[in-house]
Scaffold this motif. Structure first.
Motif: not given
Length: 266
Positions: A59-60, A75-76, A104-108, A143-144
């Motif tokens: 996610a960068s 990155l796909r 699509r990015v992660p959730l923290h 990044a998140f």
């Protein structure tokens, strides 16, 4: 966090050429987008595998070095071997700084253990999603995304539109319309296991024999049963006797003879 990816032009194409690359420790890939022609590339397998284990790599904006040139990519997609730690193929997309990208990015989730719903209400944090689809310009890509739960109460649900998004970042159109839940705090449901009722026990009043006495009584009972069984077996052999029948036959015979003698004398 800047991540650089080094790639090399790939001249040969086809499944056979790709298999030879994998045997040699290389990964076939492709770079496309930004109104440019797609280009076949190859990368070092071990270096790429280590980068794929980084959350930020997915996610960068990545710095892509290819044939003496450097540009930015995302990155796909990538394919892994079904059971080996082996990358089979990888796709990168060139980035246009003036166009919004979908990512699509992660959730923290932060402060889950101190929110009132957990600390006071005894609830449990239950995430409904672990990442989210967003759209933004490449320079604004996070990044998140942090989700602060410090104010969540018991039985409260946090939805997509309630998230604090970074500047220039927003959910994709579909999530805006649907506004699904992201996380909630609830008391977990108890799992009730029905226990089988024990079988009724008949209570016998009286002295309870000791273990030694019980064993002796059982042994005597077995001996008695054996004796009775032996006696039952012997009785049929001793039953038939013919003596009484013989006595009955011999008894009347002398009397008849005496009577016949008396008649002759008369």
């Amino acid at each position: 966090m800047k991540i650089e990816v080094t790639a090399f032009p790939r001249a040969q194409r086809g499944s056979s050429a790709n298999r030879r690359l994998r045997v040699a420790g290389r990964v076939p890939g492709i770079v496309y987008g930004a109104d440019q022609a797609a280009q076949n590339v190859e990368l070092d397998h071990n270096a790429l595998l280590m980068q794929l284990k980084l959350e930020a790599f997915h996610a960068s904006i990545l710095d892509f070095a290819l044939d003496g040139q450097k540009f930015q990519v995302l990155l796909r997609d990538y394919q892994m071997h079904p059971w080996r730690q082996q990358v089979l193929h990888v796709d990168f997309q060139r980035v246009d700084k003036n166009r919004k990208i979908h990512m699509r990015v992660p959730l923290h989730f932060l402060n889950a253990e101190i929110c009132p719903g957990v600390k006071v209400g005894g609830g449990v944090v239950q995430p409904a999603m672990n990442d989210i689809d967003i759209q933004c310009l490449p320079d604004d890509l996070p990044a998140f995304i942090e989700v602060d739960l410090k104010d969540m109460e018991l039985n409260e649900t946090l939805h997509v539109l309630e998230l604090a998004m970074p500047k220039g970042v927003e959910p994709v159109t579909k999530l805006k319309h649907e506004n699904p839940s992201v996380v909630s705090v609830h008391v977990p449901k108890e799992i009730v296991i029905e226990e089988e009722a024990p079988a009724p026990v008949t209570e016998i009043i009286g002295e309870v024999p000791a273990e030694g006495e019980e064993a002796a009584a059982a042994a005597e009972g077995e001996k008695g049963e054996k004796k009775e069984a032996g006696a039952e077996k012997k009785e049929p052999a001793a039953a038939p006797k013919k003596e009484p029948a013989a006595a009955e036959k011999k008894g009347p015979a002398p009397a008849e003879k005496k009577e016949s003698g008396k008649k002759g004398k008369e």
